[in-house]
Scaffold this active site. Structure first.
Site, short mmCIF file in Angstrom:
data_model
loop_
_atom_site.label_atom_id
_atom_site.label_comp_id
_atom_site.label_asym_id
_atom_site.label_seq_id
_atom_site.Cartn_x
_atom_site.Cartn_y
_atom_site.Cartn_z
N ASN A 65 0.83 -1.20 0.00
CA ASN A 65 0.00 0.00 0.00
C ASN A 65 0.87 1.25 0.00
OD1 ASN A 65 -2.34 -1.52 0.08
ND2 ASN A 65 -2.75 -1.14 2.25
N GLY A 99 -4.19 14.01 16.12
CA GLY A 99 -3.11 14.33 15.21
C GLY A 99 -1.91 13.42 15.39
N ASP A 128 -1.25 3.29 6.47
CA ASP A 128 -0.29 3.11 5.38
C ASP A 128 -0.18 4.39 4.55
OD1 ASP A 128 -0.12 0.47 6.24
OD2 ASP A 128 -1.69 -0.18 4.85
#
Length: 379
Positions: A51, A243, A303
């Site tokens: 990915n 975050g 990913d």
């Protein structure tokens, strides 16, 4: 620092990033519900490392994927699909005696109790990866070698391969390691925390979720995770809706750390870490808020975040912008049903990453935001 090519190669054609690990054919449900109730599935591809390679190639980087796949129809589809993103798959070996792994999953968030995944990967071609059949000397020359803890869980041979690749050697590229703690994949779940900790400590750049660090190592909070992992030059702690926090070693600064909290622009307290050998190095700590995203499917975001961060690292962008590009790449995947999607155009992503803190905080991204109109809402 973005690493040094492991071997001499034409700079114009050498891979910028080599991603090594298992990829599988994934079957995505046609509707929400239990696997027992889903009437049909659509075929896709899925694998943490592939990915990352696909996202980097789609973003314009030279990316290679190294692995093993069965000499079967699923293996054909897997290699062709990943190559279709522009990834160099010449390092993929086909195994006539072992199958390509496949898996089925539900449409729900894997963090919830109702999420189901049915893996058919035991004895797969990729689980036979080892230092003997993928020696370091045969890897493409690269600036970054990206690995994940998933590979370590597949077999003893795979774990031996990761130990070999993360070992010290002259000219070693930057080792990027995504912890990817998946307890269900380990035959010896009790051993996995120490194995993953050791591999992370042998790496240069580490991605780890705050939640998985707590589950695996019993440490809570970004600072505690850094205390457990002082060795990597860069540690990226993903904190979900809060975050991400990056600890970047400022080598040569012996006494104090400069801490920058990007979310509000106010410097926080100094932090000093000590690495083996007794030489204290300061950390520059950068925290960047997550984006508000109208989520379609919460898979593949980790990913994609790694790919965005690595892309910006290769381009030499500041740490804040590396994190923002990670958030933007993750938002692109979160707003589509599958694990992979086209990233935002580089100029568009750069313009969003360059916003001031207030404008960044107002962004809200939904389905279609990476399309031709690239409409981005603010609230």
């Amino acid at each position: 620092m973005s690493g040094t090519p492991a071997r001499t190669a034409d700079a114009a054609t050498a891979a910028e990033v080599v991603c090594l690990g298992e990829s599988m054919v994934t079957f995505l449900p046609s509707q929400p519900g239990r696997l027992a109730d889903v009437p049909s599935f659509g075929r896709g591809i899925g694998g943490a490392e592939s990915n990352v390679a696909c996202a980097l190639a789609a973003a314009g980087h030279r990316a290679a994927w190294v692995s093993r796949a069965g000499a079967d129809g699923f293996g054909d589809h897997l290699v062709e699909a990943i190559a279709g993103y522009g990834v160099d798959t010449s390092g993929v070996r086909r195994d006539p005696s072992r199958p390509t792994g496949i898996y089925f999953r539900t449409a729900t968030d894997r963090a919830t109790d109702v999420h189901e995944v049915a893996y058919y990967r035991a004895g797969s071609a990729a689980s036979a990866m080892s230092p003997a059949n993928i020696p370091y000397a045969t890897l493409p020359a690269t600036r970054i070698l990206h690995l994940s803890g998933i590979t370590a869980a597949l077999s003893a041979d795979c774990l031996a391969l990761l130990h070999d690749l993360t070992g010290p050697r002259p000219g070693r590229p930057l080792i990027s390691f995504d912890v990817n703690h998946r307890p269900g994949l380990w035959r010896d779940a009790d051993a996995s925390p120490e194995v993953l900790l050791d591999l992370a400590r042998r790496s240069d750049l580490v991605f780890v979720g705050e939640d998985e660090a707590e589950e695996a190592w019993g440490v809570t909070g970004a600072e505690a995770i850094r205390a457990a992992l002082p060795q990597p030059a860069t540690l990226v702690v993903k904190r979900g809706a809060d975050g991400a926090t990056v600890f970047s070693r400022a080598a040569g600064v012996a006494d104090t750390a400069v801490v920058t909290t990007v979310s509000d622009g106010v410097p926080d307290a100094a932090v000093v870490t000590t690495v083996p050998g007794g030489v204290p190095d300061a950390d520059i700590v950068t925290t960047v808020p997550a984006l508000r995203v109208d989520v379609v499917a919460p898979v593949g975001a980790g990913d994609a975040f790694a790919a965005g961060f690595l892309s910006a690292t290769l381009r030499g962008l500041p740490v804040r912008d590396r994190v923002r590009h990670g958030h933007l790449m993750a938002a692109a995947v979160l707003t589509v049903p599958g694990d992979l999607t086209a990233p935002p155009a580089r100029a568009h992503a750069d313009s969003l990453a360059a916003l001031d803190d207030e404008a960044w905080g107002r962004l809200r991204l939904g389905p279609g935001w990476t399309g031709d109109d690239q409409e981005v809402r603010t609230t």
